[in-house]
Write a protein that holds these residues in place. Sequence first.
Motif, short mmCIF file in Angstrom:
data_model
loop_
_atom_site.label_atom_id
_atom_site.label_comp_id
_atom_site.label_asym_id
_atom_site.label_seq_id
_atom_site.Cartn_x
_atom_site.Cartn_y
_atom_site.Cartn_z
N UNK A 181 0.85 -1.18 0.00
CA UNK A 181 0.00 0.00 0.00
C UNK A 181 0.89 1.24 0.00
N UNK A 182 0.83 1.99 -1.09
CA UNK A 182 1.69 3.15 -1.25
C UNK A 182 1.41 4.26 -0.24
N UNK A 183 0.26 4.21 0.40
CA UNK A 183 -0.08 5.24 1.37
C UNK A 183 0.64 5.08 2.70
N UNK A 212 3.77 -1.34 6.30
CA UNK A 212 3.09 -1.55 5.02
C UNK A 212 1.94 -2.54 5.18
N UNK A 213 0.98 -2.44 4.31
CA UNK A 213 -0.14 -3.37 4.31
C UNK A 213 0.03 -4.34 3.15
N UNK A 214 -0.09 -5.63 3.44
CA UNK A 214 0.10 -6.67 2.45
C UNK A 214 -1.20 -7.44 2.24
N UNK A 215 -1.18 -8.28 1.22
CA UNK A 215 -2.31 -9.17 0.99
C UNK A 215 -2.47 -10.08 2.20
N UNK A 216 -3.69 -10.51 2.50
CA UNK A 216 -3.91 -11.41 3.63
C UNK A 216 -3.00 -12.64 3.55
N UNK A 217 -2.40 -13.00 4.66
CA UNK A 217 -1.54 -14.17 4.74
C UNK A 217 -0.09 -13.91 4.36
N UNK A 218 0.23 -12.70 3.91
CA UNK A 218 1.60 -12.35 3.55
C UNK A 218 2.29 -11.74 4.76
N UNK A 219 3.50 -12.16 5.02
CA UNK A 219 4.25 -11.64 6.16
C UNK A 219 5.41 -10.77 5.68
N UNK A 220 5.97 -9.98 6.60
CA UNK A 220 7.12 -9.17 6.25
C UNK A 220 8.31 -10.05 5.88
N UNK A 221 8.41 -11.22 6.48
CA UNK A 221 9.50 -12.15 6.14
C UNK A 221 9.39 -12.62 4.69
N UNK A 281 5.85 -4.14 -7.23
CA UNK A 281 4.65 -3.30 -7.19
C UNK A 281 4.49 -2.58 -5.87
N UNK A 282 4.35 -1.25 -5.95
CA UNK A 282 4.12 -0.44 -4.77
C UNK A 282 2.94 0.46 -4.99
#
Length: 67
Positions: free
Chosen positions: A4-6, A21-30, A66-67
Amino acid sequence: MEIDAGRTAGGDETLIRLKEAEFAPGTTTCTVKSELEALGVAPIFEPMGSNARSYLRADLAQADFNI
């Protein structure tokens, strides 16, 4: 992967902090960190013992992340 670019580090539009940052559900920073490493993108700030990696928005764009 889309970030999420915001959501950026400290309101600075040139940085993205994975922790915020906000990611798709189930996605982690790792997961995102691994994907960025595979693309050759390194964080500009990665404090020891913390999950607050910051990346330059331009580096992500150059890697076609993609950002």
